[in-house]
Scaffold this motif. Structure first.
Motif, PDB file in Angstrom:
ATOM      1  N   ILE A 179       2.736 -24.551  99.522  1.00  0.00           N
ATOM      2  CA  ILE A 179       2.433 -24.394  98.105  1.00  0.00           C
ATOM      3  C   ILE A 179       1.552 -23.171  97.881  1.00  0.00           C
ATOM      4  CG2 ILE A 179       0.391 -25.886  98.099  1.00  0.00           C
ATOM      5  CD1 ILE A 179       1.370 -26.945  95.402  1.00  0.00           C
ATOM      6  N   LEU A 199       6.385 -25.090  92.505  1.00  0.00           N
ATOM      7  CA  LEU A 199       6.374 -25.617  91.145  1.00  0.00           C
ATOM      8  C   LEU A 199       7.765 -26.067  90.725  1.00  0.00           C
ATOM      9  CD1 LEU A 199       4.865 -26.102  88.526  1.00  0.00           C
ATOM     10  CD2 LEU A 199       5.472 -23.796  87.831  1.00  0.00           C
ATOM     11  N   LEU A 215       8.739 -29.157  92.473  1.00  0.00           N
ATOM     12  CA  LEU A 215       8.019 -30.312  91.938  1.00  0.00           C
ATOM     13  C   LEU A 215       8.681 -30.800  90.665  1.00  0.00           C
ATOM     14  CD1 LEU A 215       5.582 -32.181  92.191  1.00  0.00           C
ATOM     15  CD2 LEU A 215       4.300 -30.557  90.830  1.00  0.00           C
ATOM     16  N   ALA A 231      11.613 -32.641  91.647  1.00  0.00           N
ATOM     17  CA  ALA A 231      11.263 -33.932  92.258  1.00  0.00           C
ATOM     18  C   ALA A 231      10.877 -34.946  91.191  1.00  0.00           C
ATOM     19  CB  ALA A 231      10.111 -33.733  93.243  1.00  0.00           C
ATOM     20  N   ILE A 232      10.120 -34.510  90.201  1.00  0.00           N
ATOM     21  CA  ILE A 232       9.735 -35.435  89.124  1.00  0.00           C
ATOM     22  C   ILE A 232      10.977 -35.870  88.364  1.00  0.00           C
ATOM     23  CG2 ILE A 232       8.438 -35.669  86.986  1.00  0.00           C
ATOM     24  CD1 ILE A 232       6.384 -33.837  88.057  1.00  0.00           C
ATOM     25  N   SER A 246      13.061 -38.408  90.332  1.00  0.00           N
ATOM     26  CA  SER A 246      12.462 -39.739  90.447  1.00  0.00           C
ATOM     27  C   SER A 246      12.524 -40.502  89.144  1.00  0.00           C
ATOM     28  CB  SER A 246      11.001 -39.609  90.884  1.00  0.00           C
ATOM     29  OG  SER A 246      10.900 -38.781  92.003  1.00  0.00           O
ATOM     30  N   PHE A 255      10.586 -38.614  97.389  1.00  0.00           N
ATOM     31  CA  PHE A 255      10.214 -37.262  96.979  1.00  0.00           C
ATOM     32  C   PHE A 255       8.742 -36.984  97.089  1.00  0.00           C
ATOM     33  CE2 PHE A 255      13.600 -34.584  96.241  1.00  0.00           C
ATOM     34  CZ  PHE A 255      14.688 -35.413  96.130  1.00  0.00           C
ATOM     35  N   VAL A 256       7.913 -38.037  97.056  1.00  0.00           N
ATOM     36  CA  VAL A 256       6.516 -37.799  97.436  1.00  0.00           C
ATOM     37  C   VAL A 256       6.488 -37.257  98.849  1.00  0.00           C
ATOM     38  CG1 VAL A 256       4.371 -38.937  98.029  1.00  0.00           C
ATOM     39  CG2 VAL A 256       5.484 -39.473  95.899  1.00  0.00           C
ATOM     40  N   PHE A 281       8.202 -33.555  98.928  1.00  0.00           N
ATOM     41  CA  PHE A 281       7.347 -32.506  98.394  1.00  0.00           C
ATOM     42  C   PHE A 281       6.044 -32.425  99.168  1.00  0.00           C
ATOM     43  CE2 PHE A 281       6.054 -29.462  95.376  1.00  0.00           C
ATOM     44  CZ  PHE A 281       4.707 -29.666  95.120  1.00  0.00           C
ATOM     45  N   GLY A 282       5.460 -33.595  99.441  1.00  0.00           N
ATOM     46  CA  GLY A 282       4.154 -33.612 100.078  1.00  0.00           C
ATOM     47  C   GLY A 282       4.162 -33.006 101.465  1.00  0.00           C
ATOM     48  N   PHE A 330       2.810 -41.297  91.345  1.00  0.00           N
ATOM     49  CA  PHE A 330       3.456 -40.175  92.040  1.00  0.00           C
ATOM     50  C   PHE A 330       2.426 -39.093  92.340  1.00  0.00           C
ATOM     51  CE2 PHE A 330       7.398 -38.036  93.049  1.00  0.00           C
ATOM     52  CZ  PHE A 330       7.169 -36.701  92.827  1.00  0.00           C
ATOM     53  N   LEU A 371       0.702 -37.763  95.852  1.00  0.00           N
ATOM     54  CA  LEU A 371       0.708 -36.356  96.253  1.00  0.00           C
ATOM     55  C   LEU A 371      -0.712 -35.869  96.527  1.00  0.00           C
ATOM     56  CD1 LEU A 371       3.353 -34.658  93.986  1.00  0.00           C
ATOM     57  CD2 LEU A 371       3.465 -35.113  96.418  1.00  0.00           C
ATOM     58  N   LEU A 412      -1.700 -36.801  99.934  1.00  0.00           N
ATOM     59  CA  LEU A 412      -1.124 -35.974 100.993  1.00  0.00           C
ATOM     60  C   LEU A 412      -1.727 -34.581 101.006  1.00  0.00           C
ATOM     61  CD1 LEU A 412       2.635 -36.869 100.888  1.00  0.00           C
ATOM     62  CD2 LEU A 412       1.131 -37.082 102.829  1.00  0.00           C
TER      63      LEU A 412
END
Lengths: 682, 312, 226
Positions: free
Chosen positions: A384, A392, A395, A398-399, A402, A453-454, A457-458, B111, B115, B118
């Motif tokens: 990131i 971005l 993300l 991903a949002i 979900s 997706f957490v 992405f994480g 969510f 994050l 993490l």
């Protein structure tokens, strides 16, 4: 009035021009640096023209159709832009435009830069044939362009032909695609035999005219045949094999719109060719949707290859779309056109939404893979800071996937829930339980997708880099970012502006069910989305978004009042007294999904092997080897036995092979003579 | 229009300032049940005020996601609070989102919280995120099925409509489907708010932490916001439970509220909080891989609730 | 004038078709490779002529295209390619086929009979006029097809098998011309390219087979059986 026909043919011609130009460029001895950019600009132009054509076709409420005759009987090159075709074409052109922009930056830098001409030729061919798939209106023509699409996609998948994984994936894709087409052929021919014609226009409502047994067989064959392309369980195994190994812009197109070609076919068959179907048919589609959704996301959770994870999520979202379609079929069987229209809108809207955010996610993943030269999430991390824009956009995707408000995924899932909710009251006792159970499992699917997706992405973007390659990653060039930006903006706009997008579905539902659904779905001066009436429940993504921003001002206010003077220090993360945290202390993707692996162990059958090496004593190990794998259920229990069966049959048939050409020719000759004799007599 | 803004502000104030009270009551009663004195009912207020004034330490591995999480969590939970009926059956913004919006707004907050966990780069954060996402995922089917039961009964997902339908039939709480759905949602409440037997809100042992693990690195105002959001989430879910199933004391509209309805609301909440505390004190925390069994029980209960809607 | 009289056209076509059949049977009996190739060339020339005649009497210009294509490819180009190949591999004679020559000729006779029987079922006497020109050649076409097929089975050398394939295709072409006005141009072009590519491939393969096995005897390939 609207130059739909001109725009449409212009788009096709531009794609064809792109193919020709690209092949010319391929044949030219020296590849120039501006060639990929130029060719991508050509496909962008084609996509924009098609976008315009589809948009105008949706506004024009009459059907547009034009034909080129061929000399071959039954085959007519007929193209028809009815609302359903125009909608899918719209989705295709939007994705094609963003992928073209992205490709302009991607081609010059990735593994395809060795032969950009060929790549662009195949890309344009894929786009051209997909446009024709969505608009073809004759069975033979449809099958020709269907196969053309498969072939183009195959060559694009194996473009990195030096990788054995790519070749294997492409081969599996091709094999299953052919199997699917075979089923389609039989199904279509059954329908055509009742209609006496191969034109789609003549097949409208033909399902009712077939005897029930034949109609059922044709339905199942067509469902399965299109399902192979869409990637439903159990014919999904090519998806996780082929999508990851293709170049990333192709994976984006494949997951975004190629599998939707299967959905288009299903929509055409279910709602155009078959009118009202028996209850078992709708129920089958619903069940397949639920199973695909759940199993897709469960397998996705176990993946640590970023692109395979995304591929499995495509299976999950196809399941969600089929839940909408199945509900629509059931509502139609029980005579509720309004509810059927609602369910269909849910399914179709999710088709577009999934295309947009899946394409975005794949493009983002492509950028990440390109920057770190690995697809393995366990080697990424900390991106990131190095790739802020990509992070971005990923993300946002991903949002959206979900299903979280206020983006587009939430809207289409909301509609799906509302359709399922309505199902309980609208259907008789035996079938009504299916809807809430489906709703509960949809909730599980969505929550698992959020968990996945957490993780995705994480682990990929946050915290510390887990390898040197991730440490040295760099942001992708501007064109690639622009391609992603277009899609991210589309996600946001489709989410916030859903109420203004819904009238697009009116001509579709009008043509199929006879009701224009969008006036019922929009209320409150275009602010609210409802499920048929405000009394049934409503939501407004715009207000939610504004409220979130407004309410976020409260803590800001509190901080201004109270906390401004307080210190804000930066320090290391708590490391339990160890000498500094390194990347080895971070959580891994495999560890993240461990609880779910344990909970669903009956499905995964995880196998774990730990070997400790030590010299002096077991308490002082020198090395520990850890191996973990899950059992691929469908490959072991469905496809392996099938393969064994086919191979054993084939080896038994081998006795017929004498190895001599003359013997084979004699077989053919004798058969021919016999046929002629019997044919001439009859 | 003006009335609408006033009701929104009133609900914001109510949700913001009532939630720490419930937490305070819960902790004090738990302490008393364990024959301790407890920190006092108003301690959460003092804690929040203190944290808001303190300095912050931000981990150097963190990115903008770490800083955005408290804000996102706060605004999503508060917005969810605006969508539920508290003192009046008419929630201020209920036209703009129903029970599905509430569930998914809370999911959005979760969510970002995961994050944030993490982002710190420590194993605790990852551990917390992983467990939290797992448990909330397993709790979803039971939650959704119970929500479906309620929504089907009222014919809408709009919570004001549901509350008003409930108001009209006061004793329907005793119907079997309602009681089963209540029981299922009670279990989901325990899971979502992270109380024993699912999670221990007072522990910092890695074997037992879930929610606490994710927020380990947060301090100062950020921590205040997160703790406040957790309290608000608890209030939201409890309000959902009491006002949908036991609608006594709900006034029909905002103009008709009295001090009585406010008191009745608080009393109902305290009763529910007491029940939760009783469950917490009499049970031990479950092992992580036993939690799905508990939630499976919740799922079966809500499935039975649904079936009984058309059997009885 | 006589060249516009359909009757004249009918007789011309019948005569040419008969010649084609004779050439085909001659190919069955012949053992010299170069003679076979030249007979094939002549056969193709006659077929092009038949096509041209039909085109002339039916005022259908697109059949001229087909005739021209046949002339160029099958009457000139392919025989050239094949003769060059024969010169390269230095084999002059076919070896004894599976069925010896007299028996093969008798079998060809039977196949011609079968062709006539099959063609009968297509026969529609009420359609007279220019459009029905060439209907009587259908029997010849089918016979050509069947005999070509039989030749493929009977011969051992790969080169004559290629020739047999080409005769087979000739039969198809004649059938199409006689029944309808040829196949759609796109199909015709497809078949042409098909055959062209097949021949080129087979030419390469023959050379390779000869190099590897020192013989063009195709029956030796059965050693490769898995």
């Amino acid at each position: 009035m609207w130059p739909t026909r001109e725009l449409y043919t212009a788009g096709l011609l531009v794609y064809a021009l792109g193919i020709a130009g690209a092949l010319a460029g391929y044949a030219a001895k020296r590849t120039r640096r501006w060639l990929p950019g130029l060719l991508c600009a050509v496909s962008l132009l084609g996509a924009l023209l098609e976008f315009g054509a589809s948009l105008t076709a949706l506004f024009v409420r009459t059907e547009l159709s034009w034909t080129l005759a061929s000399g071959v009987p039954y085959l007519r090159y007929t193209v028809r832009l009815d609302p359903l075709s125009a909608y899918f074409n719209l989705a295709l052109s939007l994705l094609a435009a963003s992928v073209s922009v992205y490709s302009a930056g991607y081609i010059g830098r990735s593994s395809v830069r060795k032969s950009p001409g060929l790549f662009c030729a195949l890309l344009n061919l894929l786009l051209l044939s997909l446009t024709l798939v969505f608009t073809a209106s004759n069975i033979l023509f449809f099958l020709i362009v269907w196969e053309l699409t498969a072939v183009a996609a195959y060559f694009l998948v194996v473009f990195d032909h030096e990788s054995a994984e790519a070749r294997k994936g492409g081969l599996l894709y091709l094999l299953m695609s052919r199997g699917g087409t075979g089923m389609l052929l039989i199904g279509f021919l059954l329908l055509a035999s009742a209609a006496g014609s191969m034109d789609f226009a003549a097949l409208h409502g033909i399902g009712q005219q077939l005897p029930p047994a034949l109609a059922a067989i044709a339905f199942l064959l067509l469902f399965l045949g299109f399902g192979v392309k869409a990637g439903i369980i159990p014919v999904h195994i090519w998806l996780p094999a082929a999508h990851p190994v293709a170049p990333s812009n192709i994976s984006a197109l494949m997951s975004g719109i190629l599998i939707k070609a299967g959905i288009y076919g299903m929509a055409r068959v279910f709602f155009d060719f078959y009118g009202t179907v028996p209850v078992w048919a709708g129920m089958t589609v619903l069940v397949v949707g639920v199973v695909s959704g759940l199993l897709g996301v469960l397998y996705a959770l176990m993946e640590h290859d970023l692109k395979r994870l995304l591929a499995y999520h495509s299976i999950e979202n196809i399941g969600i779309i089929l839940m909408g379609f199945g509900s629509a079929l059931l509502f139609r069987s029980f005579g509720h056109p309004q509810l059927a229209a609602l369910a269909l809108v849910a399914g179709l809207f999710h088709t577009l939404n999934h295309g947009v955010f899946k394409c975005l996610l794949f493009l983002g993943a492509g950028g990440v893979v390109h920057a770190t030269h690995t697809r393995n999430m366990e080697e990424m991390g900390g991106l990131i800071r190095r790739m802020p824009s990509s992070a971005l956009y990923f993300l946002i995707g991903a949002i959206a996937i979900s299903g979280l408000p206020p983006l587009n995924g939430f809207v289409s899932e909301w509609f799906t829930y509302q359709a399922l909710l309505a199902g309980f009251g609208a259907t008789p006792a035996l079938t009504r339980m299916a809807f809430p159970i489906a709703g509960a499992l949809l909730a599980l699917t969505a929550a698992l997708a959020a968990a996945c997706f957490v993780k995705a992405f994480g682990i990929t973007f946050l915290a510390l880099p887990r390898s040197e390659r991730a440490e040295n990653a760099q942001e992708v060039p501007l064109l690639m970012r622009s391609g992603m930006a277009i899609l991210a903006v589309a996600c946001v706009l489709l989410g916030l502006g859903a109420t203004w997008f819904l009238p697009v579905f009116d001509p579709i539902t009008q043509g199929i069910f006879g009701v224009a659904i969008s006036p019922d779905l929009v209320a409150g001066n275009g602010l609210l989305l409802t499920a048929g009436s405000t009394g049934r429940g409503s939501v407004s993504t715009v207000v939610i978004a504004l409220a979130l921003v407004a309410l976020g001002a409260i803590p800001l206010l509190l901080w201004l009042v109270w906390g401004r003077k307080s210190a804000r220090l930066s320090g290391p993360t708590w490391d339990c007294g160890l000498p500094g945290l390194t990347a080895e202390n971070e959580y891994t993707a495999t560890a993240f999904s461990k609880p779910l692996r344990m909970i669903f162990a009956a499905l995964f059958r995880p196998r774990r092997e730990i070997q400790t090496e030590f010299e002096v004593s077991a308490y002082y190990p020198t090395a520990i080897h850890f191996e973990s794998e899950i059992k691929p259920t469908f490959e072991t229990h469905v496809y392996e036995p099938l393969r064994e069966l086919v191979l054993s049959l084939a080896s038994r048939m081998r006795r017929v092979q004498a190895g001599s050409i003359h013997v084979y020719l004699t077989y053919v000759f004798i058969t021919l003579i016999l046929l002629l004799i019997f044919g001439a007599r009859g | 229009m003006m009335e609408r803004i006033l009701t929104v502000l009133a609900q914001i104030v109510l949700v913001l300032f009532l939630s720490p009270l419930i937490t305070g009551f819960s902790r004090t009663w738990k302490a008393r049940l364990q024959t301790r004195r407890g920190p006092g009912i108003f301690q959460p207020y003092r804690d929040l005020a203190k944290l808001l004034r303190k300095g912050m330490v931000i981990p150097d591995t963190a990115s903008w996601v770490f800083g955005a999480t408290p804000y996102v969590l706060f605004s999503t939970t508060l917005l969810a609070g605006l969508l539920i009926p508290t003192v009046s059956a008419q929630a201020p913004l209920s036209a703009f989102g129903g029970v599905l919006a509430v569930v998914y707004l809370l999911a959005l907050g979760r969510f970002f919280l995961a994050l944030g966990g993490l982002d710190t780069g420590s194993s605790f954060g990852g551990l917390g995120s992983s467990r939290e996402m797992t448990i909330s995922a397993i709790a979803e089917p039971a939650l959704m099925l119970a929500v479906f039961t309620v929504a089907i009964g009222a014919g809408s997902t709009n919570l004001s409509t549901v509350a008003q339908a409930a108001l009209g039939q006061s004793w329907r709480f005793l119907a079997p489907s309602q009681m089963l759905a209540f029981a299922a949602l009670f279990i989901v409440l325990i899971a979502e708010t992270g109380r024993i037997p699912v999670d221990n809100p007072a522990t910092h042992l890695e074997l037992t932490m879930i929610h606490e693990a994710m927020i380990l690195e947060y301090s100062g105002p950020y921590l205040a916001l997160i703790e406040w959001s957790a309290a608000m989430k608890q209030l939201v879910l409890m309000t959902l439970l009491v006002n949908v199933f036991i609608p006594f004391g709900l006034s029909a509209g905002w103009s008709a509220i009295t001090v009585l309805s406010l008191i009745l609301f608080v009393v109902k909440l305290l009763f529910l909080a007491a029940t939760v505390v009783l469950m917490e004190t009499t049970n031990a925390k479950l092992r992580l891989f036993r939690v799905p069994e508990l939630l499976a029980v919740a799922f079966i209960l809500s499935a039975m609730a649904l079936i009984s809607t058309f059997l009885f | 004038m006589f060249w516009q009289d359909p009757q004249f056209g009918e007789r011309l076509i019948t005569m040419m078709a008969a010649l084609v059949l004779v050439l085909q049977i001659m190919m069955v009996a012949q053992r010299g490779l170069v003679t076979n190739i030249r007979a094939f060339g002549l056969q193709s020339f006659l077929l092009a002529a038949i096509a041209a005649t039909i085109a002339h009497f039916n005022h259908a210009p697109h059949i001229y295209v087909v005739a021209a294509l046949t002339l160029i490819f099958k009457a000139i180009l392919l025989p050239l390619v094949l003769e060059r190949l024969v010169a390269k591999i230095e084999i002059r004679l076919e070896i004894e086929p599976f069925l010896n020559v007299p028996v093969s000729v008798i079998v060809s006779g039977f196949l011609t009979l079968l062709g006539y029987v099959v063609a009968e079922s297509f026969h529609r006497p009420e359609e007279a006029g220019p459009a029905s020109l060439g209907h009587n050649t259908l029997a010849v076409a089918i016979a050509l097809f069947l005999i070509g097929f039989f030749m493929m089975i009977n011969r051992r050398k790969a080169l004559t098998q290629v020739l047999a394939l080409l005769c087979l295709e000739n039969g198809l072409f004649l059938a199409a011309i006689s029944l309808t006005f040829g196949m759609p141009l796109i199909v015709e072009a497809g078949i042409f390219f098909d055959v062209l590519v097949a021949t080129l491939l087979l030419a390469i393969l023959i050379y390779r087979i000869r190099e590897t096995f020192d013989s063009m005897d195709v029956s030796r390939l059965s050693r490769l059986k898995g």
